[in-house]
Motif scaffolding. Sequence first.
Motif, PDB file in Angstrom:
ATOM      1  N   ARG A  62       0.830  -1.208   0.000  1.00  0.00           N
ATOM      2  CA  ARG A  62       0.000   0.000   0.000  1.00  0.00           C
ATOM      3  C   ARG A  62       0.867   1.261   0.000  1.00  0.00           C
ATOM      4  N   SER A  63       1.921   1.273   0.840  1.00  0.00           N
ATOM      5  CA  SER A  63       2.779   2.466   0.913  1.00  0.00           C
ATOM      6  C   SER A  63       3.568   2.643  -0.386  1.00  0.00           C
ATOM      7  N   ILE A  84       1.177   4.245  -2.834  1.00  0.00           N
ATOM      8  CA  ILE A  84       1.005   5.671  -2.511  1.00  0.00           C
ATOM      9  C   ILE A  84       2.244   6.454  -2.931  1.00  0.00           C
ATOM     10  N   GLN A 143      -5.200  -1.447   4.031  1.00  0.00           N
ATOM     11  CA  GLN A 143      -5.789  -0.638   2.963  1.00  0.00           C
ATOM     12  C   GLN A 143      -6.227   0.738   3.441  1.00  0.00           C
ATOM     13  N   SER A 144      -6.317   0.906   4.765  1.00  0.00           N
ATOM     14  CA  SER A 144      -6.757   2.205   5.299  1.00  0.00           C
ATOM     15  C   SER A 144      -5.611   3.208   5.383  1.00  0.00           C
ATOM     16  N   LYS A 201      -3.433   6.056   4.502  1.00  0.00           N
ATOM     17  CA  LYS A 201      -3.603   7.226   3.621  1.00  0.00           C
ATOM     18  C   LYS A 201      -2.656   8.320   4.084  1.00  0.00           C
ATOM     19  N   THR A 202      -2.256   9.178   3.145  1.00  0.00           N
ATOM     20  CA  THR A 202      -1.431  10.332   3.515  1.00  0.00           C
ATOM     21  C   THR A 202      -2.308  11.571   3.526  1.00  0.00           C
ATOM     22  N   LYS A 203      -1.754  12.618   4.142  1.00  0.00           N
ATOM     23  CA  LYS A 203      -2.548  13.857   4.255  1.00  0.00           C
ATOM     24  C   LYS A 203      -2.730  14.483   2.887  1.00  0.00           C
TER      25      LYS A 203
END
Length: 697
Positions: A361-362, A365, A692-693, A695-697
């Motif tokens: 996930r990372s 992103i 999966q949750s 998230k970045t700002k």
Amino acid sequence: MSKMDKHEQEDHPHERHEHHAGGNPHHSHHENHRNHVHSGHGGHDHHGHGSHEEMISDFKKRFFITLVLAIPIIVLSDMIQMFFNYSLTFPGDTAIELILSSIVFFYGGWPFLTGLVSEVKGKSPGMMTLIGFAITVAYVYSVATVFGVEGMDFFWELATLIAIMLLGHWIEMKSVMKASDSLESLVELMPQEANKLMENDEITPVPVAELKKGDRLLIKPGEKIPADGHILKGKSSIDESMLTGESVPVEKEQGDEIIGGSINSSGSLTIEVSKTSDEGYLSQVVQLVKEAQESKSKTQMLSDRAAKLLFYVAIVAGLLTFIIWIALGYSVGDAMTRMVTVLVISCPHALGLAIPLVAARSTAISAQKGLFIRNRIGFEDARRVDTIAFDKTGTLTKGEFGVTDILTEEQTSEKELLRLAASVELQSEHPIAMGIVNKASEEQVDIPQPEDFDSMTGAGITGKVDGQSISVVSPGFLQREGIRYDEDHFSKLSETGKTVVFVLRDQALLGAIALADAVKDSAKEAVDRLHQIGIEALMLTGDNEKVAREVGKQIGINYVIAEVLPHEKAEKIKELQKGGNRVGMTGDGINDAPALANADLGIAVGAGTDVAMETADVVLVNSHPKDVVSIIDLSRLTYRKMIQNLWWAAGYNIAAIPLAAGILAPWGIILDPALGAVLMSLSTVIVAINAQSLKTK
């Protein structure tokens, strides 16, 4: 006129701040440096693109075959049948279950078995040891029950464990691109052939590897210099920016040293070789990088550290369970069943997915943000970095000249001065010429084609524009011709690292144009943001000190270390590390490679050289300095999510181990293995959703 800075060259139209970096970097001992290859997947190293792709393909194939075989194993399992209250028996069902489970164990489990051997030999138990040990215990015990030993088999547990762990490793390797320690990019920087001048001055092409000290070579304009040497004849500007960090070409003439791998920008040169290819400057940089990369890392990935701890917990809990059950008077069969249940349940299925899913996930992103993660260990450790060292040229600056000041005499407007200068410079390939032409284009100034363009050696360039003689010259030319100009203003510009050229019309001064390596738009924003999150920013550059300090002042960096060679950059990084700092290095040139390799976090700017990218942990695809902050932020968020997942993955096991060991047996409560399987599946689902949750700002 005030005395010019010692780094100025007065006699060239495009004067510059020169720090010649042709010294000999000495080798220093590299100890405890991070190796950029994380090995551990079944004893393999991620070396080379081909082998990495093969490993991904291998894990994928093993996973799907194991998954297909696991379905009948689970359906035929007595334990699963009891739990779901159904019955499926036929002649030979046990034999089929044994055969399928044996294939799963030896084929699907092979990477973990070889990994177990590798980690045990290396005295560093980790994920492979935990998985390998659990599947071996489950398989051996289950086979024993088939051949008469009292107890129920764990074939279903074996099959699901191997399938999930294969899936986890496959996901992880797909998300992590190759981390190569290849130095091919460095070697390829050197030309393969050189034009050797024989005794009769006849030119003979020879392989660079055959060059000897004292050989004379002809270097044509635009060619790479094949070996370190000094100039016998000729004058030229040499582009050393990627080697030394110098922001503009260095003017060289007879007697000056030149570096192999740099580019001859303008005139033809005859040079004498002073160092062979294996002794030269570039070769020493190669050696520094190689030493840093070969030094094995003591860093382990988070999942390996968790697995190592769980392995020891499992061994201790299993032995204690066996001993206690025997001591309480139970049969060896009962004690063995309890011990095996504890050992198998100690290996969390969810742990195999906890880290890889977050890593995947990372990585996704980071790719969206233009961050290319090459080394997961370095990226994971980015959260601990407290100091970031920036190279200047090409990293904080654009690596190209931009016009900063236009000074005109009374009768001339800024646009007119720019128009005339750009017209004369239109035919030149020099960085300063390109800077002036680019500025004129930005200002939408109409640039006429010059007539009778000519270069004045060591003075400037001249041409006819609108029928008038226009020259763009150095301050040295004005001095020799006795043309007056504002020396105080010139000195102030010079002292801030700017290069100044003067524009003349028929020998009358029209004005001056000051240029400097333009600072990237996001550089100040990046430094401000780093300071806000408690990270010290410093500059580490091979460029002239005054130039570096001026750039530092513009973007808010107070700690500037200038005029350093590649080995000195690496030494400065190590010096900071010895002082207890966790250091990140951001650079784009060959001269940054040793520092990138030695830093706790190496960040390469995507617009730089392949060499810098080969030695970095993360590549900034968009070349924005502010992306350094994104790396730190994403690393911190990723680590937080990994810790959460580890608790979800291992928390169930921590609770289940005492129950499996029979701590509540006196009250008739013993964890049913099939119920354990359901709880295990639940923890795996939670881990997947949690990953999966991210998230970045």
